[in-house]
Design a protein around this motif. Structure first.
Motif, PDB file in Angstrom:
ATOM      1  N   VAL A 266       0.843  -1.216   0.000  1.00  0.00           N
ATOM      2  CA  VAL A 266       0.000   0.000   0.000  1.00  0.00           C
ATOM      3  C   VAL A 266       0.871   1.256   0.000  1.00  0.00           C
ATOM      4  O   VAL A 266       0.598   2.236  -0.712  1.00  0.00           O
ATOM      5  CB  VAL A 266      -0.945  -0.013   1.223  1.00  0.00           C
ATOM      6  N   ILE A 267       1.932   1.262   0.800  1.00  0.00           N
ATOM      7  CA  ILE A 267       2.824   2.422   0.854  1.00  0.00           C
ATOM      8  C   ILE A 267       3.480   2.662  -0.502  1.00  0.00           C
ATOM      9  O   ILE A 267       3.586   3.801  -0.986  1.00  0.00           O
ATOM     10  CB  ILE A 267       3.879   2.230   1.955  1.00  0.00           C
ATOM     11  N   VAL A 268       3.934   1.552  -1.130  1.00  0.00           N
ATOM     12  CA  VAL A 268       4.580   1.686  -2.445  1.00  0.00           C
ATOM     13  C   VAL A 268       3.608   2.257  -3.475  1.00  0.00           C
ATOM     14  O   VAL A 268       3.941   3.169  -4.249  1.00  0.00           O
ATOM     15  CB  VAL A 268       5.131   0.325  -2.902  1.00  0.00           C
ATOM     16  N   GLU A 269       2.396   1.712  -3.498  1.00  0.00           N
ATOM     17  CA  GLU A 269       1.411   2.201  -4.464  1.00  0.00           C
ATOM     18  C   GLU A 269       1.054   3.667  -4.201  1.00  0.00           C
ATOM     19  O   GLU A 269       0.906   4.466  -5.140  1.00  0.00           O
ATOM     20  CB  GLU A 269       0.161   1.330  -4.403  1.00  0.00           C
ATOM     21  N   ALA A 270       0.916   4.013  -2.910  1.00  0.00           N
ATOM     22  CA  ALA A 270       0.604   5.410  -2.586  1.00  0.00           C
ATOM     23  C   ALA A 270       1.738   6.337  -3.011  1.00  0.00           C
ATOM     24  O   ALA A 270       1.515   7.451  -3.505  1.00  0.00           O
ATOM     25  CB  ALA A 270       0.329   5.548  -1.088  1.00  0.00           C
ATOM     26  N   HIS A 271       2.999   5.861  -2.829  1.00  0.00           N
ATOM     27  CA  HIS A 271       4.152   6.654  -3.237  1.00  0.00           C
ATOM     28  C   HIS A 271       4.161   6.877  -4.742  1.00  0.00           C
ATOM     29  O   HIS A 271       4.378   8.012  -5.236  1.00  0.00           O
ATOM     30  CB  HIS A 271       5.439   5.970  -2.779  1.00  0.00           C
ATOM     31  N   GLU A 272       3.913   5.819  -5.486  1.00  0.00           N
ATOM     32  CA  GLU A 272       3.892   5.949  -6.945  1.00  0.00           C
ATOM     33  C   GLU A 272       2.746   6.850  -7.413  1.00  0.00           C
ATOM     34  O   GLU A 272       2.908   7.669  -8.337  1.00  0.00           O
ATOM     35  CB  GLU A 272       3.784   4.567  -7.590  1.00  0.00           C
ATOM     36  N   GLU A 273       1.554   6.716  -6.783  1.00  0.00           N
ATOM     37  CA  GLU A 273       0.425   7.557  -7.139  1.00  0.00           C
ATOM     38  C   GLU A 273       0.733   9.025  -6.833  1.00  0.00           C
ATOM     39  O   GLU A 273       0.367   9.932  -7.610  1.00  0.00           O
ATOM     40  CB  GLU A 273      -0.829   7.120  -6.377  1.00  0.00           C
ATOM     41  N   ALA A 274       1.381   9.277  -5.715  1.00  0.00           N
ATOM     42  CA  ALA A 274       1.729  10.651  -5.357  1.00  0.00           C
ATOM     43  C   ALA A 274       2.691  11.251  -6.382  1.00  0.00           C
ATOM     44  O   ALA A 274       2.560  12.423  -6.774  1.00  0.00           O
ATOM     45  CB  ALA A 274       2.341  10.693  -3.962  1.00  0.00           C
ATOM     46  N   LYS A 275       3.674  10.445  -6.824  1.00  0.00           N
ATOM     47  CA  LYS A 275       4.618  10.956  -7.820  1.00  0.00           C
ATOM     48  C   LYS A 275       3.928  11.218  -9.153  1.00  0.00           C
ATOM     49  O   LYS A 275       4.210  12.223  -9.818  1.00  0.00           O
ATOM     50  CB  LYS A 275       5.777   9.962  -7.996  1.00  0.00           C
ATOM     51  N   GLU A 276       3.010  10.319  -9.553  1.00  0.00           N
ATOM     52  CA  GLU A 276       2.281  10.544 -10.791  1.00  0.00           C
ATOM     53  C   GLU A 276       1.383  11.783 -10.692  1.00  0.00           C
ATOM     54  O   GLU A 276       1.287  12.584 -11.629  1.00  0.00           O
ATOM     55  CB  GLU A 276       1.453   9.310 -11.142  1.00  0.00           C
ATOM     56  N   ALA A 277       0.724  11.943  -9.535  1.00  0.00           N
ATOM     57  CA  ALA A 277      -0.120  13.130  -9.342  1.00  0.00           C
ATOM     58  C   ALA A 277       0.717  14.395  -9.369  1.00  0.00           C
ATOM     59  O   ALA A 277       0.298  15.429  -9.932  1.00  0.00           O
ATOM     60  CB  ALA A 277      -0.882  13.021  -8.021  1.00  0.00           C
ATOM     61  N   LEU A 278       1.912  14.331  -8.803  1.00  0.00           N
ATOM     62  CA  LEU A 278       2.788  15.496  -8.818  1.00  0.00           C
ATOM     63  C   LEU A 278       3.227  15.834 -10.240  1.00  0.00           C
ATOM     64  O   LEU A 278       3.267  17.015 -10.633  1.00  0.00           O
ATOM     65  CB  LEU A 278       4.000  15.224  -7.931  1.00  0.00           C
ATOM     66  N   THR A 279       3.520  14.796 -11.028  1.00  0.00           N
ATOM     67  CA  THR A 279       3.901  15.029 -12.422  1.00  0.00           C
ATOM     68  C   THR A 279       2.751  15.656 -13.206  1.00  0.00           C
ATOM     69  O   THR A 279       2.940  16.619 -13.971  1.00  0.00           O
ATOM     70  CB  THR A 279       4.329  13.709 -13.077  1.00  0.00           C
ATOM     71  N   GLU A 280       1.544  15.126 -13.017  1.00  0.00           N
ATOM     72  CA  GLU A 280       0.387  15.675 -13.707  1.00  0.00           C
ATOM     73  C   GLU A 280       0.104  17.116 -13.276  1.00  0.00           C
ATOM     74  O   GLU A 280      -0.258  17.974 -14.087  1.00  0.00           O
ATOM     75  CB  GLU A 280      -0.838  14.797 -13.456  1.00  0.00           C
ATOM     76  N   LEU A 281       0.267  17.386 -11.991  1.00  0.00           N
ATOM     77  CA  LEU A 281       0.030  18.744 -11.509  1.00  0.00           C
ATOM     78  C   LEU A 281       1.054  19.719 -12.089  1.00  0.00           C
ATOM     79  O   LEU A 281       0.715  20.848 -12.452  1.00  0.00           O
ATOM     80  CB  LEU A 281       0.074  18.767  -9.983  1.00  0.00           C
ATOM     81  N   ARG A 282       2.301  19.276 -12.189  1.00  0.00           N
ATOM     82  CA  ARG A 282       3.321  20.145 -12.781  1.00  0.00           C
ATOM     83  C   ARG A 282       3.008  20.428 -14.245  1.00  0.00           C
ATOM     84  O   ARG A 282       3.181  21.558 -14.719  1.00  0.00           O
ATOM     85  CB  ARG A 282       4.695  19.487 -12.637  1.00  0.00           C
ATOM     86  N   ASP A 283       2.547  19.404 -14.974  1.00  0.00           N
ATOM     87  CA  ASP A 283       2.153  19.627 -16.365  1.00  0.00           C
ATOM     88  C   ASP A 283       0.981  20.594 -16.454  1.00  0.00           C
ATOM     89  O   ASP A 283       0.925  21.452 -17.356  1.00  0.00           O
ATOM     90  CB  ASP A 283       1.784  18.297 -17.028  1.00  0.00           C
ATOM     91  N   LEU A 284       0.027  20.441 -15.522  1.00  0.00           N
ATOM     92  CA  LEU A 284      -1.115  21.350 -15.511  1.00  0.00           C
ATOM     93  C   LEU A 284      -0.670  22.775 -15.233  1.00  0.00           C
ATOM     94  O   LEU A 284      -1.117  23.721 -15.902  1.00  0.00           O
ATOM     95  CB  LEU A 284      -2.121  20.891 -14.451  1.00  0.00           C
ATOM     96  N   ILE A 285       0.213  22.955 -14.259  1.00  0.00           N
ATOM     97  CA  ILE A 285       0.698  24.295 -13.927  1.00  0.00           C
ATOM     98  C   ILE A 285       1.440  24.894 -15.107  1.00  0.00           C
ATOM     99  O   ILE A 285       1.285  26.068 -15.454  1.00  0.00           O
ATOM    100  CB  ILE A 285       1.603  24.228 -12.677  1.00  0.00           C
ATOM    101  N   ARG A 286       2.265  24.061 -15.756  1.00  0.00           N
ATOM    102  CA  ARG A 286       3.010  24.538 -16.914  1.00  0.00           C
ATOM    103  C   ARG A 286       2.059  24.922 -18.045  1.00  0.00           C
ATOM    104  O   ARG A 286       2.308  25.872 -18.797  1.00  0.00           O
ATOM    105  CB  ARG A 286       3.991  23.453 -17.375  1.00  0.00           C
ATOM    106  N   GLY A 287       0.954  24.203 -18.170  1.00  0.00           N
ATOM    107  CA  GLY A 287      -0.021  24.527 -19.211  1.00  0.00           C
ATOM    108  C   GLY A 287      -0.817  25.775 -18.909  1.00  0.00           C
ATOM    109  O   GLY A 287      -1.279  26.461 -19.825  1.00  0.00           O
ATOM    110  N   LEU A 288      -1.000  26.094 -17.630  1.00  0.00           N
ATOM    111  CA  LEU A 288      -1.717  27.321 -17.279  1.00  0.00           C
ATOM    112  C   LEU A 288      -0.867  28.546 -17.585  1.00  0.00           C
ATOM    113  O   LEU A 288      -1.290  29.448 -18.323  1.00  0.00           O
ATOM    114  CB  LEU A 288      -2.085  27.303 -15.795  1.00  0.00           C
ATOM    115  N   HIS A 289       0.288  28.616 -17.017  1.00  0.00           N
ATOM    116  CA  HIS A 289       1.200  29.738 -17.259  1.00  0.00           C
ATOM    117  C   HIS A 289       2.537  29.402 -16.607  1.00  0.00           C
ATOM    118  O   HIS A 289       2.649  29.453 -15.380  1.00  0.00           O
ATOM    119  CB  HIS A 289       0.649  31.037 -16.678  1.00  0.00           C
ATOM    120  N   PRO A 290       3.530  29.029 -17.380  1.00  0.00           N
ATOM    121  CA  PRO A 290       4.813  28.632 -16.788  1.00  0.00           C
ATOM    122  C   PRO A 290       5.484  29.803 -16.078  1.00  0.00           C
ATOM    123  O   PRO A 290       5.571  30.909 -16.617  1.00  0.00           O
ATOM    124  CB  PRO A 290       5.631  28.165 -18.002  1.00  0.00           C
TER     125      PRO A 290
END
Length: 416
Positions: A266-290
């Motif tokens: 569970v910890i491993v999966e949560a860690h991977e999900e958090a990293k993927e969510a962080l990557t997606e959020l960074r892409d979203l932020i970059r798409g809004l206004h870098p």
């Protein structure tokens, strides 16, 4: 219904009605203003009759210059008269703020036509209207004073009773006709003032287009500011929380060795999900206004895009003066979307991106050696780019023959 309407109109145009006196007052108040123009032009000739060429030119040019100097106050006075007495708002003309009138302006000569032609004609009608009221009142009431006149007078009641009665009838008819004449002159004057003292339809349309363009620019700027605010909030808030969460989960993943396998999974999966969510959020932020675009400009921001593209990208940026943040954002997203389309659809082996500022135009060119055949109507994101470029009055052109190459050329106005 027709008879009721006619009766109401008759009551409104009765000599004692408020409409009759309003129209009469409006027409009479314009008489002195309407004669100002011709008074200025001809007053000098009343006291001086030049015979030589130079004095004649002076007698002609000086009054003309004086009239042109008075034309704006006269026009303002007529506008105020229409607003105060009729509630008619006549917008000012476009050149009203200039120090000197433009003799080539069509609007100026429309005003001249009002003050020297239409207005004086209405004023002559106004004098006749005043005479109609005065004569009608004098004739209608002649029986009240005709008895005191000598018998030799044509209005004598004792010597000319039939004539006096006839004149009374004529006076009543004058009083009945005067309100209708006042309404006609009022409509004539108001219609002429609207047509000749205010902006014409072309000026109104131009003014409307400019107003809409300003409002659209304000909306675009406001949207860009809102995107930047959201980007800052996400960067400083949600992203930092996700970073902290991912670090804590990573630390737990590395340090906790005595937990059951199910809990560790569970910890491993949560860690991977958090990293993927962080990557997606960074892409979203970059798409809004870098943030790098605002901090370091187009060169650094576009270099970051080029570095993430899985193709060789040759980037050339020559922008000696930065454009507005809105224009820079449009240029950034044009390049970003164009490179995304190249990766997804073009099957290209390389891409050239050139951004130059020439005068007050920021020119963006994206060229790839792919298969070509790109169509803005095909839903590949090009239609969205066209709308985004149009939002700042830019131009978008694409050349994409079958077999390639595809060239996107965008020109964005960036006047300071």
């Amino acid at each position: 219904m027709a008879s009721t309407f006619e009766l109401r109109r008759a009551v409104e145009h009765a000599p004692w009605s408020a409409t009759a006196w309003r129209d009469t007052t409006f027409v009479a108040s314009g008489v002195p203003l309407h004669f100002v123009g011709w008074t200025v032009l001809t007053a000098i000739w009343w006291v001086w009759q030049p015979v030589n060429a130079t004095p004649i030119m002076i007698a002609v040019l000086v009054p003309c210059a004086a009239f042109l100097g008075l034309i704006r106050p006269l026009t303002r006075a007529q506008r105020e008269r229409c607003w105060a007495m009729l509630g008619i708002d006549i917008p000012p003309l476009r050149f009203d703020g200039r120090s000197l009138p433009d003799l080539r302006s069509v609007a100026l000569w429309r005003q001249v036509r009002y003050h020297l032609v239409s207005g004086p004609l209405v004023a002559c009608g106004g004098l006749l209207l005043i005479g109609l009221w005065a004569g009608g009142l004098a004739l209608a009431l002649n029986t009240t004073y005709a008895w005191a006149l000598p018998q030799s007078s044509v209005l004598s009641l004792t010597a000319h009773a039939i004539r006096a009665g006839f004149l009374t009838v004529i006076g009543v008819l004058f009083l009945v006709a005067a309100p209708w004449a006042a309404t006609g002159l009022r409509k004539w004057d108001a219609r002429s003032a609207r047509a000749l003292l205010g902006p014409d339809r072309a000026d109104e349309l131009e003014r409307r287009v400019e107003d809409l363009a300003e409002k659209r620019a304000s909306v675009v700027d406001a949207a860009d500011l809102e995107r930047r605010r959201i980007e800052r909030d996400l960067h400083d808030g949600a992203q930092q929380r996700l970073v902290s969460l991912a670090m804590n989960l990573g630390l737990a993943r590395e340090t906790l060795k005595d937990v059951p396998d199910d809990a560790m999974q569970v910890i491993v999966e949560a860690h991977e999900e958090a990293k993927e969510a962080l990557t997606e959020l960074r892409d979203l932020i970059r798409g809004l206004h870098p943030a790098v675009l605002e901090d370091r400009g187009l060169d650094a921001a576009l270099s970051g895009i080029a570095a993430r593209v899985p193709l060789p990208v040759r980037l050339h940026v020559d922008v000696p003066r930065r454009a507005s943040s809105t224009v820079e954002a449009v240029a950034y997203f044009v390049v970003s979307e164009a490179l995304t389309n190249v990766v997804k659809h073009a099957r290209a082996s390389k891409v050239d991106v050139t951004v130059d500022r020439v005068g007050d135009v920021l020119k963006v060119v994206v060229c790839d050696d792919g298969a070509g055949g790109a169509d803005p109507a095909g839903g590949s994101g090009l239609a969205g780019l066209t709308r985004r470029v149009s939002s700042v009055d830019g131009t978008f052109r694409i050349t994409s023959p079958a077999g390639g190459p595809t060239t996107i050329t965008v020109e964005l106005p960036c006047a300071l």
